[in-house]
Design a protein around this motif. Structure first.
Motif, short mmCIF file in Angstrom:
data_model
loop_
_atom_site.label_atom_id
_atom_site.label_comp_id
_atom_site.label_asym_id
_atom_site.label_seq_id
_atom_site.Cartn_x
_atom_site.Cartn_y
_atom_site.Cartn_z
N GLU A 1 0.78 -1.16 -0.09
CA GLU A 1 0.07 -0.01 -0.07
C GLU A 1 0.73 1.44 -0.07
O GLU A 1 0.55 2.27 -0.77
N VAL A 2 2.02 1.20 0.86
CA VAL A 2 2.63 2.43 1.15
C VAL A 2 3.76 2.44 -0.33
O VAL A 2 3.73 3.73 -0.99
N VAL A 3 4.21 1.35 -0.68
CA VAL A 3 5.07 1.72 -2.21
C VAL A 3 4.00 2.03 -3.28
O VAL A 3 4.58 2.67 -4.16
N LYS A 4 2.89 1.40 -3.46
CA LYS A 4 2.09 1.93 -4.39
C LYS A 4 1.94 3.35 -4.41
O LYS A 4 1.83 4.01 -5.51
N ALA A 5 1.68 3.97 -3.31
CA ALA A 5 1.39 5.55 -3.05
C ALA A 5 2.50 6.19 -3.50
O ALA A 5 2.50 7.11 -4.33
N VAL A 6 3.70 5.65 -3.06
CA VAL A 6 4.97 6.29 -3.44
C VAL A 6 5.28 6.28 -5.06
O VAL A 6 5.50 7.30 -5.76
N GLU A 7 4.66 5.04 -5.59
CA GLU A 7 5.02 5.20 -7.05
C GLU A 7 3.91 6.13 -7.89
O GLU A 7 4.31 6.52 -8.88
N LEU A 8 2.90 6.26 -7.28
CA LEU A 8 1.82 7.06 -7.99
C LEU A 8 2.33 8.71 -7.60
O LEU A 8 1.92 9.52 -8.43
N LEU A 9 3.18 8.89 -6.81
CA LEU A 9 3.75 10.18 -6.59
C LEU A 9 5.13 10.46 -7.16
O LEU A 9 5.81 11.50 -7.08
N THR A 10 5.50 9.37 -7.96
CA THR A 10 6.62 9.63 -8.61
C THR A 10 6.77 9.90 -10.12
O THR A 10 5.98 9.26 -10.80
N LEU A 11 7.35 11.16 -10.55
CA LEU A 11 7.53 11.43 -11.98
C LEU A 11 8.00 10.34 -12.74
O LEU A 11 9.11 9.94 -12.50
N GLN A 12 7.33 9.99 -13.82
CA GLN A 12 7.67 8.94 -14.81
C GLN A 12 8.28 9.58 -15.94
O GLN A 12 8.12 10.66 -16.12
N PRO A 13 9.31 8.91 -16.53
CA PRO A 13 10.02 9.49 -17.70
C PRO A 13 8.78 9.87 -18.72
O PRO A 13 7.98 9.16 -19.21
N GLY A 14 9.08 11.27 -19.21
CA GLY A 14 8.12 11.49 -20.38
C GLY A 14 6.83 12.17 -19.87
O GLY A 14 6.13 12.64 -20.82
N GLU A 15 6.45 11.85 -18.50
CA GLU A 15 5.25 12.36 -17.88
C GLU A 15 5.29 13.97 -17.70
O GLU A 15 6.51 14.42 -17.22
N THR A 16 4.26 14.43 -17.85
CA THR A 16 3.97 15.86 -17.27
C THR A 16 3.71 15.94 -15.76
O THR A 16 3.35 15.20 -15.19
N LYS A 17 4.17 17.19 -15.21
CA LYS A 17 3.58 17.26 -13.89
C LYS A 17 2.00 17.37 -13.60
O LYS A 17 1.51 16.99 -12.56
N ASP A 18 1.56 17.62 -14.51
CA ASP A 18 0.02 17.82 -14.43
C ASP A 18 -0.53 16.45 -14.51
O ASP A 18 -1.60 16.05 -13.83
N ALA A 19 0.09 15.71 -15.22
CA ALA A 19 -0.38 14.11 -15.34
C ALA A 19 -0.07 13.40 -14.12
O ALA A 19 -0.86 12.60 -13.66
N LEU A 20 0.88 13.80 -13.31
CA LEU A 20 1.44 13.22 -12.12
C LEU A 20 0.35 13.60 -11.20
O LEU A 20 -0.13 12.86 -10.24
#
Length: 226
Positions: free
Chosen positions: A90-109
């Motif tokens: 649960e914690v790791v999934k939340a961290v992943e959702l808060l991590t900017l992915q390559p090519g991703e915009t900050k709005d999408a994050l």
């Protein structure tokens, strides 16, 4: 932290951590992972993580808050490594959702962060802290204001079950009696006991017994020689 490197080598799944233990471990890992890093104001980066953790309630939320930038900004740290050192899915999934992915915009994050109660609460606190820091520096915080607006819009269209889950987590955080801003690493208050009073009572009883014993012996001697 002096013992973190040793723990990282020896602490592997499966490890069950209570919410409080996970929060304390998250704080230690974040301090280790962000050691030497500075934020936009030149302050130790970990201070930002601590402020975000102080702004949310509940130990799970605080654990995510401490770790929210680890996978993105700390070399060598990945969601997989967080799992290996004992953090819950649960914690790791939340961290992943808060991590900017390559090519991703900050709005999408920001929009993605609104998809779970844990990541939503932490992202809101993260954006507010960044906004406050920009204002303190006399700089524009428009990007963070935009992020807060997007986050609000995205959370408003969450499926009903996810909104209910978010409300449950808020209620659970308040029902623990843990106020906002209280660290999961805070020392417990000493518990008062009645041990001192009990010891005093025992000593008093023993003193009476001793007096009666001595008095009885003296009476016996007097009767023997009279």
């Amino acid at each position: 932290m002096t013992n973190t490197d040793d723990k990282l080598q020896s602490w592997r799944s499966p490890v069950f951590l209570s919410a409080v233990e996970e929060c304390r471990w998250a704080r230690e890992v974040a301090a280790h992972a962000h050691a030497g890093q500075r934020d936009k104001a030149g302050e130790p980066y970990f201070n930002h993580c601590q402020r975000v953790a102080d702004a949310v309630s509940g130990d799970r939320e605080k654990a995510v808050a401490f770790l929210h930038d680890v996978a993105e900004k700390a070399p060598g740290w990945t969601p997989e490594r967080l799992k290996e050192v004992g953090f819950s899915s649960e914690v790791v999934k939340a961290v992943e959702l808060l991590t900017l992915q390559p090519g991703e915009t900050k709005d999408a994050l920001v929009i993605r962060a609104a998809s779970t109660p844990l990541s939503l609460a932490v992202k809101r606190a993260d954006l507010k802290d960044n906004l406050a820091q920009m204002k303190n520096m006399g700089r524009s915080g428009d990007v963070y204001l935009r992020g807060l607006h997007l986050l609000s819009e995205a959370s408003s269209v969450l499926p009903p079950q996810r909104r209910a889950g978010f409300q449950r987590q808020k209620d659970q955080g308040s029902s623990t009696g843990q106020p906002m801003g209280t660290s999961c690493t805070a020392k417990a208050k000493p518990v008062k006991t009645t041990g001192g009073r009990l010891n005093g009572a025992v000593r008093a009883v023993l003193a009476v017994i001793a007096i009666l014993f001595v008095g009885g012996c003296a009476l016996g001697v007097w009767l023997l020689y009279t």
